[in-house]
Write a protein that holds these residues in place. Structure first.
Motif, PDB file in Angstrom:
ATOM      1  N   PRO A 119       0.518  -0.852   0.016  1.00 27.87           N
ATOM      2  CA  PRO A 119      -0.190  -0.310   0.368  1.00 27.87           C
ATOM      3  C   PRO A 119       0.939   1.452  -0.241  1.00 27.87           C
ATOM      4  O   PRO A 119       1.753   1.749   0.483  1.00 27.87           O
ATOM      5  CB  PRO A 119      -0.780  -0.364   1.365  1.00 27.87           C
ATOM      6  CG  PRO A 119       0.107  -0.935   2.187  1.00 27.87           C
ATOM      7  CD  PRO A 119       0.630  -2.238   1.417  1.00 27.87           C
ATOM      8  N   VAL A 120       0.284   2.254  -0.646  1.00 26.88           N
ATOM      9  CA  VAL A 120       1.785   3.238  -0.798  1.00 26.88           C
ATOM     10  C   VAL A 120       0.307   4.450   0.215  1.00 26.88           C
ATOM     11  O   VAL A 120      -0.408   4.746   0.431  1.00 26.88           O
ATOM     12  CB  VAL A 120       0.974   4.081  -2.284  1.00 26.88           C
ATOM     13  CG1 VAL A 120       1.734   2.597  -2.963  1.00 26.88           C
ATOM     14  CG2 VAL A 120      -0.075   4.210  -2.766  1.00 26.88           C
ATOM     15  N   HIS A 121       1.056   5.700  -0.112  1.00 26.21           N
ATOM     16  CA  HIS A 121       0.731   7.088   0.159  1.00 26.21           C
ATOM     17  C   HIS A 121       0.332   7.662  -1.000  1.00 26.21           C
ATOM     18  O   HIS A 121       1.238   8.059  -1.884  1.00 26.21           O
ATOM     19  CB  HIS A 121       1.584   8.186   1.005  1.00 26.21           C
ATOM     20  CG  HIS A 121       2.332   7.150   2.636  1.00 26.21           C
ATOM     21  ND1 HIS A 121       0.672   7.175   3.793  1.00 26.21           N
ATOM     22  CD2 HIS A 121       2.950   6.759   2.428  1.00 26.21           C
ATOM     23  CE1 HIS A 121       1.753   6.574   4.822  1.00 26.21           C
ATOM     24  NE2 HIS A 121       2.779   6.576   4.343  1.00 26.21           N
ATOM     25  N   LEU A 122      -1.179   8.003  -0.806  1.00 22.36           N
ATOM     26  CA  LEU A 122      -1.686   7.990  -2.491  1.00 22.36           C
ATOM     27  C   LEU A 122      -2.192   9.601  -2.223  1.00 22.36           C
ATOM     28  O   LEU A 122      -2.866   9.763  -1.807  1.00 22.36           O
ATOM     29  CB  LEU A 122      -2.587   7.507  -2.593  1.00 22.36           C
ATOM     30  CG  LEU A 122      -3.625   7.079  -4.208  1.00 22.36           C
ATOM     31  CD1 LEU A 122      -2.435   6.832  -5.169  1.00 22.36           C
ATOM     32  CD2 LEU A 122      -4.654   6.327  -4.330  1.00 22.36           C
ATOM     33  N   PHE A 123      -1.185  10.244  -3.694  1.00 23.97           N
ATOM     34  CA  PHE A 123      -1.922  12.254  -3.190  1.00 23.97           C
ATOM     35  C   PHE A 123      -2.592  11.891  -4.673  1.00 23.97           C
ATOM     36  O   PHE A 123      -2.419  11.550  -6.005  1.00 23.97           O
ATOM     37  CB  PHE A 123      -0.643  13.072  -3.434  1.00 23.97           C
ATOM     38  CG  PHE A 123      -0.034  12.952  -2.262  1.00 23.97           C
ATOM     39  CD1 PHE A 123      -0.059  14.165  -1.614  1.00 23.97           C
ATOM     40  CD2 PHE A 123       0.564  12.181  -2.064  1.00 23.97           C
ATOM     41  CE1 PHE A 123       0.559  14.024  -0.347  1.00 23.97           C
ATOM     42  CE2 PHE A 123       1.848  11.794  -1.049  1.00 23.97           C
ATOM     43  CZ  PHE A 123       1.580  13.256   0.064  1.00 23.97           C
ATOM     44  N   GLY A 124      -3.506  12.774  -4.912  1.00 31.77           N
ATOM     45  CA  GLY A 124      -4.528  12.816  -5.921  1.00 31.77           C
ATOM     46  C   GLY A 124      -5.039  14.514  -6.138  1.00 31.77           C
ATOM     47  O   GLY A 124      -5.373  15.138  -5.154  1.00 31.77           O
ATOM     48  N   THR A 132      -7.900   9.020  -7.166  1.00 33.25           N
ATOM     49  CA  THR A 132      -7.770   8.218  -6.168  1.00 33.25           C
ATOM     50  C   THR A 132      -8.397   8.010  -5.160  1.00 33.25           C
ATOM     51  O   THR A 132      -8.324   7.117  -4.702  1.00 33.25           O
ATOM     52  CB  THR A 132      -6.683   8.949  -5.532  1.00 33.25           C
ATOM     53  OG1 THR A 132      -7.087  10.305  -5.260  1.00 33.25           O
ATOM     54  CG2 THR A 132      -5.503   9.249  -6.618  1.00 33.25           C
ATOM     55  N   THR A 133      -9.942   8.868  -5.140  1.00 39.64           N
ATOM     56  CA  THR A 133     -10.704   8.645  -4.384  1.00 39.64           C
ATOM     57  C   THR A 133     -11.524   7.137  -4.553  1.00 39.64           C
ATOM     58  O   THR A 133     -12.430   6.101  -4.137  1.00 39.64           O
ATOM     59  CB  THR A 133     -11.967   9.703  -3.657  1.00 39.64           C
ATOM     60  OG1 THR A 133     -11.629  10.642  -3.718  1.00 39.64           O
ATOM     61  CG2 THR A 133     -13.301   9.030  -3.737  1.00 39.64           C
ATOM     62  N   ARG A 134     -11.738   6.721  -5.794  1.00 41.14           N
ATOM     63  CA  ARG A 134     -12.612   5.384  -6.455  1.00 41.14           C
ATOM     64  C   ARG A 134     -11.605   4.199  -6.475  1.00 41.14           C
ATOM     65  O   ARG A 134     -11.517   3.657  -5.920  1.00 41.14           O
ATOM     66  CB  ARG A 134     -12.829   5.340  -8.004  1.00 41.14           C
ATOM     67  CG  ARG A 134     -13.285   4.551  -8.768  1.00 41.14           C
ATOM     68  CD  ARG A 134     -14.113   4.902  -9.674  1.00 41.14           C
ATOM     69  NE  ARG A 134     -14.782   5.675  -9.458  1.00 41.14           N
ATOM     70  CZ  ARG A 134     -16.121   6.072 -10.717  1.00 41.14           C
ATOM     71  NH1 ARG A 134     -16.082   5.776 -10.965  1.00 41.14           N
ATOM     72  NH2 ARG A 134     -16.718   6.731  -9.796  1.00 41.14           N
ATOM     73  N   ARG A 144      -2.405   2.817   1.989  1.00 38.89           N
ATOM     74  CA  ARG A 144      -1.889   3.457   2.868  1.00 38.89           C
ATOM     75  C   ARG A 144      -2.748   4.985   3.953  1.00 38.89           C
ATOM     76  O   ARG A 144      -3.086   4.442   5.180  1.00 38.89           O
ATOM     77  CB  ARG A 144      -0.169   3.810   3.211  1.00 38.89           C
ATOM     78  CG  ARG A 144      -0.268   3.456   4.968  1.00 38.89           C
ATOM     79  CD  ARG A 144       1.776   3.534   4.214  1.00 38.89           C
ATOM     80  NE  ARG A 144       1.955   2.197   3.522  1.00 38.89           N
ATOM     81  CZ  ARG A 144       3.409   1.504   4.027  1.00 38.89           C
ATOM     82  NH1 ARG A 144       4.108   2.432   5.467  1.00 38.89           N
ATOM     83  NH2 ARG A 144       3.822   0.505   3.811  1.00 38.89           N
ATOM     84  N   THR A 145      -2.077   5.466   2.724  1.00 39.52           N
ATOM     85  CA  THR A 145      -3.091   6.943   3.264  1.00 39.52           C
ATOM     86  C   THR A 145      -3.781   7.932   2.185  1.00 39.52           C
ATOM     87  O   THR A 145      -3.169   8.078   1.085  1.00 39.52           O
ATOM     88  CB  THR A 145      -2.602   7.998   4.192  1.00 39.52           C
ATOM     89  OG1 THR A 145      -1.242   8.549   3.806  1.00 39.52           O
ATOM     90  CG2 THR A 145      -1.915   7.414   5.510  1.00 39.52           C
ATOM     91  N   LEU A 146      -4.877   8.609   2.264  1.00 37.42           N
ATOM     92  CA  LEU A 146      -4.759   9.918   1.181  1.00 37.42           C
ATOM     93  C   LEU A 146      -5.360  10.793   0.713  1.00 37.42           C
ATOM     94  O   LEU A 146      -5.690  10.924   2.289  1.00 37.42           O
ATOM     95  CB  LEU A 146      -6.461   8.873   0.563  1.00 37.42           C
ATOM     96  CG  LEU A 146      -6.915   9.451  -0.864  1.00 37.42           C
ATOM     97  CD1 LEU A 146      -6.853   9.142  -1.655  1.00 37.42           C
ATOM     98  CD2 LEU A 146      -8.339   9.294  -0.187  1.00 37.42           C
ATOM     99  N   THR A 147      -4.364  11.676   0.164  1.00 39.92           N
ATOM    100  CA  THR A 147      -4.598  13.197   0.456  1.00 39.92           C
ATOM    101  C   THR A 147      -4.939  13.524  -0.538  1.00 39.92           C
ATOM    102  O   THR A 147      -4.386  13.205  -1.681  1.00 39.92           O
ATOM    103  CB  THR A 147      -2.865  13.211   0.601  1.00 39.92           C
ATOM    104  OG1 THR A 147      -2.280  13.241   1.862  1.00 39.92           O
ATOM    105  CG2 THR A 147      -2.924  14.726   0.390  1.00 39.92           C
ATOM    106  N   LEU A 148      -5.998  14.520  -0.643  1.00 39.49           N
ATOM    107  CA  LEU A 148      -6.709  14.687  -2.062  1.00 39.49           C
ATOM    108  C   LEU A 148      -6.814  16.613  -1.753  1.00 39.49           C
ATOM    109  O   LEU A 148      -7.239  17.355  -0.391  1.00 39.49           O
ATOM    110  CB  LEU A 148      -8.559  14.226  -1.579  1.00 39.49           C
ATOM    111  CG  LEU A 148      -8.705  12.902  -1.665  1.00 39.49           C
ATOM    112  CD1 LEU A 148     -10.478  13.131  -1.453  1.00 39.49           C
ATOM    113  CD2 LEU A 148      -7.843  12.515  -2.815  1.00 39.49           C
ATOM    114  N   VAL A 149      -6.098  17.676  -2.602  1.00 37.34           N
ATOM    115  CA  VAL A 149      -6.202  18.815  -2.962  1.00 37.34           C
ATOM    116  C   VAL A 149      -7.166  18.741  -4.308  1.00 37.34           C
ATOM    117  O   VAL A 149      -7.160  18.503  -5.443  1.00 37.34           O
ATOM    118  CB  VAL A 149      -4.628  19.027  -3.314  1.00 37.34           C
ATOM    119  CG1 VAL A 149      -4.045  20.182  -3.731  1.00 37.34           C
ATOM    120  CG2 VAL A 149      -3.412  18.319  -2.562  1.00 37.34           C
ATOM    121  N   SER A 150      -8.323  19.834  -3.727  1.00 37.87           N
ATOM    122  CA  SER A 150      -9.155  20.461  -4.839  1.00 37.87           C
ATOM    123  C   SER A 150      -9.319  19.578  -5.305  1.00 37.87           C
ATOM    124  O   SER A 150      -9.474  18.935  -6.502  1.00 37.87           O
ATOM    125  CB  SER A 150      -8.854  21.422  -5.641  1.00 37.87           C
ATOM    126  OG  SER A 150      -8.059  22.469  -4.969  1.00 37.87           O
TER     127      SER A 150
END
Length: 353
Positions: A119-124, A132-134, A144-150
């Motif tokens: 698992p990765v730290h996923l950014f979108g 990345t939400t999907r 592993r974690t999800l970071t969403l910018v706008s």
């Protein structure tokens, strides 16, 4: 969700030669062939062995270069890679011509499965946020974690400034726009994009502006440039109208990974008012609001985004696993008016202080 149209561009093997994509200092590029798609991957050699992997996904019209500044900021925390989505950056079109959100998510999943980095730290960002939400909803084992910018998540009342981008998805509009603007210089086009995407375009250095112009000139030579833009814009619109268990907000509720949400108060493409809804929808979320930022906070305020991500890792107990201390010892970096809500508690001013 899949496009029902036939691909209208040449096969990747017969595409014309264009100038090579820019590779920043400390970066490297490689091409990965997967079933149905070829992806270009931008990466930085990890600062040390054993760092957890991270993967960055850009937005509509963007590329892996959009993440270069943040990747450099996170050098000592993660082993980062950024993807050029099919048809963008240095990646050729997908074999099946599918530019839907699901199609892009499928490409990301194929890469993660093939590379065995998850698992990765996923950014979108933007479209990448929807993608990345999907991914996080349907394949929690990869995230592993999800970071969403706008993130481009459905809005009932789309901002007027976002309507022209959505209209690109209407058949024929992209070709019409291309004809109407054929006399525009690359400098004029880039200025327009930066005025739309940045909270303060004046923050863009002359060097960065020049690099953006070079990249646009390169991509305008690609015969599939407008096709990729139009079909991906249509994919976002289609995703906005999809209901039921495949709807993006329903999938947001299914995300298990700790999630960092970042919204800009001057965002002309994703409504700032959606921040609260997102914070309620993602079950384990932290919200960082940047009133002076636009649509690409990771490019405008990479230090602030990096510190917020560091706090996300600290809350998730991952910094101790890396042998890295907490965020209290270093000097704080703050964006004007930075604020937060949510379970994680990013510092209201001086993120990470």
């Amino acid at each position: 969700m899949s496009s029902t149209e036939s691909p209208s561009v040449p096969a990747a093997s017969v595409l014309p030669r264009v100038a090579p994509v820019r590779v920043g200092e400390g970066e490297r590029m490689r091409s990965v062939r997967l079933p149905g798609v070829t992806l270009s991957i931008r990466s930085r050699p990890p600062a040390r062995e054993g760092l957890p992997p991270a993967l960055y996904i850009h937005g509509l019209g963007g590329s892996s270069q959009n993440w270069s500044a943040l990747m450099a900021e996170l050098d000592g925390l993660v082993d980062g890679e950024a993807v050029d989505l099919p048809g963008f950056g240095d990646s050729p079109p997908p074999d099946d011509g599918d530019y839907s959100v699901t199609g892009h998510a499928r490409a990301v999943i194929r890469y993660l499965d093939a590379s065995e980095r998850g698992p990765v730290h996923l950014f979108g960002n933007s479209l990448g946020g929807a993608v990345t939400t999907r991914v996080a909803a349907v394949r929690p084992d990869l995230v592993r974690t999800l970071t969403l910018v706008s993130p481009a998540l459905p809005e009932l009342r789309v901002q007027r400034t976002a309507v022209p981008t959505a209209l690109l998805g209407v058949p024929g509009i992209a070709a019409l726009f291309n004809r109407l603007t054929k006399e525009w210089t690359a400098e004029q086009r880039v200025s327009g994009v930066m005025a739309l995407c940045y909270g303060d375009p004046g923050r863009v250095s002359p060097e960065a502006f020049g690099h953006a112009v070079e990249e646009l000139e390169r991509r305008l030579q690609l015969p599939y440039f407008w096709d990729a833009m139009a079909r991906s814009a249509r994919g976002i619109v289609d995703a906005y109208t999809l209901g039921g268990q495949h709807g993006l907000w329903r999938q947001a509720e299914r995300v298990l990974a700790p999630t960092l949400l970042i919204y800009g108060g001057r965002d002309q493409l994703v409504g700032f008012r959606m921040a609260r809804k997102a914070a309620r929808s993602f079950r384990d979320s932290r919200l960082l609001s940047l009133p002076e930022a636009g649509h690409v906070a990771m490019m405008e305020y990479p230090e602030v985004v990096a510190l917020a991500f560091r706090e996300l890792l600290e809350d998730a107990g991952e910094l101790s696993d890396l042998g890295v201390g907490g965020s209290g010892g270093g000097g704080a970096v703050a964006a004007p008016g930075a604020g937060s809500t949510g379970s994680g508690g990013v510092a209201a001013t001086g993120v990470g202080s």
